[in-house]
Design a protein around this motif. Sequence first.
Motif, short mmCIF file in Angstrom:
data_model
loop_
_atom_site.label_atom_id
_atom_site.label_comp_id
_atom_site.label_asym_id
_atom_site.label_seq_id
_atom_site.Cartn_x
_atom_site.Cartn_y
_atom_site.Cartn_z
N LYS A 233 43.14 88.55 58.98
CA LYS A 233 43.91 88.64 57.73
C LYS A 233 43.25 89.55 56.70
O LYS A 233 43.93 90.09 55.83
CB LYS A 233 44.11 87.25 57.12
CG LYS A 233 45.08 86.39 57.87
CD LYS A 233 45.29 85.07 57.18
CE LYS A 233 46.27 84.21 57.96
NZ LYS A 233 46.47 82.90 57.33
N TYR B 173 36.46 83.19 43.84
CA TYR B 173 37.26 84.31 44.35
C TYR B 173 37.46 84.23 45.85
O TYR B 173 36.54 83.94 46.60
CB TYR B 173 36.58 85.64 44.00
CG TYR B 173 36.35 85.79 42.53
CD1 TYR B 173 37.38 86.17 41.68
CD2 TYR B 173 35.11 85.49 41.98
CE1 TYR B 173 37.18 86.28 40.32
CE2 TYR B 173 34.90 85.59 40.61
CZ TYR B 173 35.93 85.98 39.79
OH TYR B 173 35.72 86.06 38.44
N SER B 174 38.67 84.55 46.27
CA SER B 174 39.03 84.61 47.68
C SER B 174 39.24 86.08 48.05
O SER B 174 39.77 86.85 47.25
CB SER B 174 40.32 83.83 47.90
OG SER B 174 40.90 84.16 49.13
N LYS C 212 40.09 81.06 41.08
CA LYS C 212 40.27 79.64 41.35
C LYS C 212 39.73 78.81 40.19
O LYS C 212 38.74 79.16 39.56
CB LYS C 212 39.51 79.24 42.62
CG LYS C 212 40.02 79.86 43.88
CD LYS C 212 39.17 79.39 45.05
CE LYS C 212 39.42 80.19 46.29
NZ LYS C 212 38.48 79.81 47.36
N HIS D 68 35.94 92.03 46.06
CA HIS D 68 35.50 90.64 46.01
C HIS D 68 34.07 90.56 45.48
O HIS D 68 33.78 89.78 44.56
CB HIS D 68 35.57 90.00 47.40
CG HIS D 68 34.88 88.68 47.49
ND1 HIS D 68 35.40 87.53 46.96
CD2 HIS D 68 33.67 88.35 48.03
CE1 HIS D 68 34.55 86.53 47.17
NE2 HIS D 68 33.50 87.00 47.82
N ASP E 30 43.24 88.83 43.28
CA ASP E 30 43.59 88.83 41.86
C ASP E 30 43.62 87.43 41.26
O ASP E 30 43.85 87.27 40.06
CB ASP E 30 44.94 89.51 41.65
CG ASP E 30 44.90 90.97 42.07
OD1 ASP E 30 43.83 91.59 41.94
OD2 ASP E 30 45.92 91.47 42.55
N LYS E 31 43.41 86.42 42.09
CA LYS E 31 43.49 85.04 41.62
C LYS E 31 42.09 84.47 41.43
O LYS E 31 41.24 84.57 42.31
CB LYS E 31 44.25 84.20 42.64
CG LYS E 31 44.46 82.78 42.21
CD LYS E 31 45.22 82.00 43.26
CE LYS E 31 45.35 80.56 42.77
NZ LYS E 31 45.35 79.60 43.83
N SER F 153 41.29 87.00 50.38
CA SER F 153 42.70 87.17 50.73
C SER F 153 43.62 87.15 49.51
O SER F 153 44.76 87.60 49.59
CB SER F 153 43.13 86.10 51.74
OG SER F 153 42.95 84.82 51.19
N LYS F 154 43.13 86.63 48.38
CA LYS F 154 43.90 86.63 47.14
C LYS F 154 43.00 87.14 46.01
O LYS F 154 42.57 86.36 45.14
CB LYS F 154 44.42 85.23 46.81
CG LYS F 154 45.38 84.69 47.85
CD LYS F 154 45.83 83.29 47.51
CE LYS F 154 46.73 82.75 48.62
NZ LYS F 154 47.09 81.35 48.39
#
Length: 180
Positions: free
Chosen positions: A68, A142-143, A151, A25, A148-149, A145-146
């Motif tokens: 999480k 950037y998150s 925003k 991250h 590769d995504k 928990s996700k």
Amino acid sequence: MTDILNIIEKYYDPATDLYKILYNHSRSVADKALEIAQTHPEMEMDLQFIEEASLLHDIGIYKTSAPKIGCNGFFDYICHGYLGCELLKKEGLEKHALVSERHTGSGITKSSIISNNLPLPIRDMLPISMEEKLICLADKFYSKSKPDKVKSVDQIRKSLLKYGEDSVERLNELIKLFLG
């Protein structure tokens, strides 16, 4: 850069998933911030500081409760900024510490802390320097928990709306400043 990685490894075991989440991250945030900074040479921002502070901005997450992503601490997740600030001050990194404290959301005002009864020290935690503002913005893409995504700006606005219109307005100011 070795010194920065040593600081991260002082608090995070590189063999853990949490280390990987934090590092990936933070590396994404650093890359985004550097990419944006390089489009604004007129701002004369400190690129080395941007990279270092981006890598350290979330160092306080392990003290929070966010199962999480593997954080098993006792504090609410919203506390990770000021907790990271305290850690980085102990490491002698005053400027880096301010980035950690001031990056959450689009910054958090003293009045918001009071009106929302947030478990935070009662003070303004708003990004002030150009580097602080840039890292605050880059972080929103950037998150953990996700990972590769990436925003979109609209998704970021929508996610900040739950913290109030003033939070979205501060984000819009950052977008205007750095992304036009």
